[in-house]
Design a protein around this motif. Structure first.
Motif, PDB file in Angstrom:
ATOM      1  N   ASP A  66       0.472  -1.106   0.574  1.00  0.00           N
ATOM      2  CA  ASP A  66      -0.385   0.138   0.494  1.00  0.00           C
ATOM      3  C   ASP A  66       0.863   1.062  -0.531  1.00  0.00           C
ATOM      4  O   ASP A  66       0.063   2.337   0.057  1.00  0.00           O
ATOM      5  CB  ASP A  66      -0.983  -0.239   1.250  1.00  0.00           C
ATOM      6  N   GLY A  67       2.041   1.410  -0.217  1.00  0.00           N
ATOM      7  CA  GLY A  67       3.222   2.200  -0.325  1.00  0.00           C
ATOM      8  C   GLY A  67       3.502   3.131   1.330  1.00  0.00           C
ATOM      9  O   GLY A  67       4.758   3.764   1.423  1.00  0.00           O
ATOM     10  N   THR A  68       2.898   2.459   2.112  1.00  0.00           N
ATOM     11  CA  THR A  68       2.896   2.726   3.436  1.00  0.00           C
ATOM     12  C   THR A  68       4.562   2.022   4.256  1.00  0.00           C
ATOM     13  O   THR A  68       4.854   0.849   3.659  1.00  0.00           O
ATOM     14  CB  THR A  68       2.497   2.292   4.555  1.00  0.00           C
ATOM     15  N   GLU A  69       5.500   2.957   4.509  1.00  0.00           N
ATOM     16  CA  GLU A  69       6.260   1.998   5.726  1.00  0.00           C
ATOM     17  C   GLU A  69       6.342   0.900   6.136  1.00  0.00           C
ATOM     18  O   GLU A  69       5.363   0.810   7.298  1.00  0.00           O
ATOM     19  CB  GLU A  69       7.464   3.127   6.650  1.00  0.00           C
ATOM     20  N   ASP A  70       7.295  -0.346   6.099  1.00  0.00           N
ATOM     21  CA  ASP A  70       7.084  -1.632   6.945  1.00  0.00           C
ATOM     22  C   ASP A  70       8.097  -1.485   7.348  1.00  0.00           C
ATOM     23  O   ASP A  70       9.325  -1.588   7.278  1.00  0.00           O
ATOM     24  CB  ASP A  70       7.647  -3.059   6.242  1.00  0.00           C
ATOM     25  N   LYS A  71       7.792  -1.285   8.671  1.00  0.00           N
ATOM     26  CA  LYS A  71       8.642  -0.605  10.011  1.00  0.00           C
ATOM     27  C   LYS A  71       9.855  -2.167  10.284  1.00  0.00           C
ATOM     28  O   LYS A  71      10.400  -1.889  10.969  1.00  0.00           O
ATOM     29  CB  LYS A  71       7.917  -0.987  11.189  1.00  0.00           C
ATOM     30  N   ARG A  72       9.333  -3.725   9.496  1.00  0.00           N
ATOM     31  CA  ARG A  72      10.335  -4.702  10.205  1.00  0.00           C
ATOM     32  C   ARG A  72      11.529  -4.475   9.260  1.00  0.00           C
ATOM     33  O   ARG A  72      12.720  -5.067   9.621  1.00  0.00           O
ATOM     34  CB  ARG A  72       9.668  -6.249   9.389  1.00  0.00           C
ATOM     35  N   THR A  73      11.793  -3.773   8.470  1.00  0.00           N
ATOM     36  CA  THR A  73      12.376  -3.414   7.645  1.00  0.00           C
ATOM     37  C   THR A  73      13.582  -2.449   7.586  1.00  0.00           C
ATOM     38  O   THR A  73      14.713  -2.069   7.681  1.00  0.00           O
ATOM     39  CB  THR A  73      12.749  -2.911   5.917  1.00  0.00           C
ATOM     40  N   SER A  74      13.377  -1.568   8.961  1.00  0.00           N
ATOM     41  CA  SER A  74      13.745  -0.623   9.983  1.00  0.00           C
ATOM     42  C   SER A  74      14.875  -0.962  10.534  1.00  0.00           C
ATOM     43  O   SER A  74      14.424  -1.965  11.631  1.00  0.00           O
ATOM     44  CB  SER A  74      12.601   0.203  10.554  1.00  0.00           C
ATOM     45  N   SER A  75      16.131  -0.125  10.351  1.00  0.00           N
ATOM     46  CA  SER A  75      17.215  -1.193  11.708  1.00  0.00           C
ATOM     47  C   SER A  75      16.222  -0.009  12.925  1.00  0.00           C
ATOM     48  O   SER A  75      16.843  -1.351  14.064  1.00  0.00           O
ATOM     49  CB  SER A  75      18.338   0.217  11.199  1.00  0.00           C
ATOM     50  N   GLU A  76      15.677   0.076  13.213  1.00  0.00           N
ATOM     51  CA  GLU A  76      15.286   0.552  14.479  1.00  0.00           C
ATOM     52  C   GLU A  76      14.736  -0.762  14.991  1.00  0.00           C
ATOM     53  O   GLU A  76      14.370  -0.480  16.510  1.00  0.00           O
ATOM     54  CB  GLU A  76      14.240   2.487  14.960  1.00  0.00           C
ATOM     55  N   HIS A  77      13.902  -1.161  14.765  1.00  0.00           N
ATOM     56  CA  HIS A  77      12.962  -2.061  14.460  1.00  0.00           C
ATOM     57  C   HIS A  77      14.283  -3.509  14.981  1.00  0.00           C
ATOM     58  O   HIS A  77      13.798  -4.974  16.019  1.00  0.00           O
ATOM     59  CB  HIS A  77      12.403  -3.174  13.414  1.00  0.00           C
ATOM     60  N   GLY A  78      15.629  -3.148  15.041  1.00  0.00           N
ATOM     61  CA  GLY A  78      16.450  -4.819  15.511  1.00  0.00           C
ATOM     62  C   GLY A  78      17.404  -4.803  13.893  1.00  0.00           C
ATOM     63  O   GLY A  78      18.013  -4.384  13.685  1.00  0.00           O
ATOM     64  N   PHE A  79      17.269  -6.423  13.295  1.00  0.00           N
ATOM     65  CA  PHE A  79      18.468  -6.468  12.064  1.00  0.00           C
ATOM     66  C   PHE A  79      17.717  -5.502  11.143  1.00  0.00           C
ATOM     67  O   PHE A  79      18.622  -6.260  10.043  1.00  0.00           O
ATOM     68  CB  PHE A  79      18.049  -8.028  12.690  1.00  0.00           C
ATOM     69  N   GLY A  80      16.504  -5.142  10.967  1.00  0.00           N
ATOM     70  CA  GLY A  80      15.420  -5.018   9.096  1.00  0.00           C
ATOM     71  C   GLY A  80      17.214  -3.723   9.502  1.00  0.00           C
ATOM     72  O   GLY A  80      17.005  -4.308   7.790  1.00  0.00           O
ATOM     73  N   GLY A  81      17.795  -2.811   9.457  1.00  0.00           N
ATOM     74  CA  GLY A  81      18.446  -2.419   8.999  1.00  0.00           C
ATOM     75  C   GLY A  81      19.592  -2.274   8.545  1.00  0.00           C
ATOM     76  O   GLY A  81      20.495  -3.767   8.156  1.00  0.00           O
ATOM     77  N   SER A  82      20.273  -1.734   7.375  1.00  0.00           N
ATOM     78  CA  SER A  82      21.860  -2.250   7.149  1.00  0.00           C
ATOM     79  C   SER A  82      22.350  -1.396   7.736  1.00  0.00           C
ATOM     80  O   SER A  82      23.680  -1.876   7.448  1.00  0.00           O
ATOM     81  CB  SER A  82      22.349  -1.781   5.123  1.00  0.00           C
ATOM     82  N   ASP A  83      22.796  -0.599   8.642  1.00  0.00           N
ATOM     83  CA  ASP A  83      23.319   0.179   9.570  1.00  0.00           C
ATOM     84  C   ASP A  83      23.687  -1.043  11.126  1.00  0.00           C
ATOM     85  O   ASP A  83      24.864  -0.039  12.302  1.00  0.00           O
ATOM     86  CB  ASP A  83      23.176   1.938   9.927  1.00  0.00           C
ATOM     87  N   GLY A  84      22.850  -1.961  11.115  1.00  0.00           N
ATOM     88  CA  GLY A  84      23.345  -2.300  12.876  1.00  0.00           C
ATOM     89  C   GLY A  84      23.944  -3.548  12.537  1.00  0.00           C
ATOM     90  O   GLY A  84      24.535  -4.196  11.482  1.00  0.00           O
ATOM     91  N   PRO A  85      24.102  -4.255  13.306  1.00  0.00           N
ATOM     92  CA  PRO A  85      24.828  -5.706  13.536  1.00  0.00           C
ATOM     93  C   PRO A  85      24.321  -7.168  12.410  1.00  0.00           C
ATOM     94  O   PRO A  85      22.511  -6.632  11.505  1.00  0.00           O
ATOM     95  CB  PRO A  85      24.782  -6.614  14.574  1.00  0.00           C
ATOM     96  N   ASP A  86      25.115  -8.003  11.529  1.00  0.00           N
ATOM     97  CA  ASP A  86      24.814  -8.658  10.602  1.00  0.00           C
ATOM     98  C   ASP A  86      23.713  -9.442  11.221  1.00  0.00           C
ATOM     99  O   ASP A  86      24.375 -10.680  11.737  1.00  0.00           O
ATOM    100  CB  ASP A  86      26.264  -9.011   9.853  1.00  0.00           C
ATOM    101  N   PRO A  87      22.602 -10.406  10.913  1.00  0.00           N
ATOM    102  CA  PRO A  87      21.970 -11.339  11.295  1.00  0.00           C
ATOM    103  C   PRO A  87      22.462 -12.217  11.142  1.00  0.00           C
ATOM    104  O   PRO A  87      22.348 -13.773  11.877  1.00  0.00           O
ATOM    105  CB  PRO A  87      20.617 -10.855  10.773  1.00  0.00           C
TER     106      PRO A  87
END
Length: 98
Positions: A66-87
């Protein structure tokens, strides 16, 4: 000494009574029902998509259908972002305590 197998004796136990594990009413036991090998090979079907493709927000800039942000892909959610630890690295560590 061999083991008595009801499947080799028309589904009857040694005492002559029917072995319900061999009947089709019990599930896959009978020969007149679905073949468990065929049914198992079909495997599970993913729900949601009918065309065989699953929508993945990670492949669409972190946006849902629907075009809204999926918070699961955000680095603030945990492993979702690219700037955090490698899962993968963190998962390989397993249950090691730090």
């Amino acid at each position: 000494m061999s083991t008595y197998k009801p499947t080799e004796h028309d589904g009857l136990k040694q005492d002559g009574t029917p072995d319900k594990r061999v009947s089709s009413e019990h599930g896959f036991g009978g020969s007149d029902g679905p073949d468990p090998h065929v049914e198992g090979a079909k495997g599970g079907k993913a729900s949601g998509s009918t065309d065989g493709e699953t929508y993945k927000p990670s492949e669409h800039g972190g946006l849902k259908k629907d075009g809204t942000e999926d918070k699961r892909t955000s680095s603030e959610h945990g492993f979702g972002g690219s700037d955090g630890p490698d899962p993968k690295v963190e998962g390989a560590k397993g249950g090691q305590s730090s």
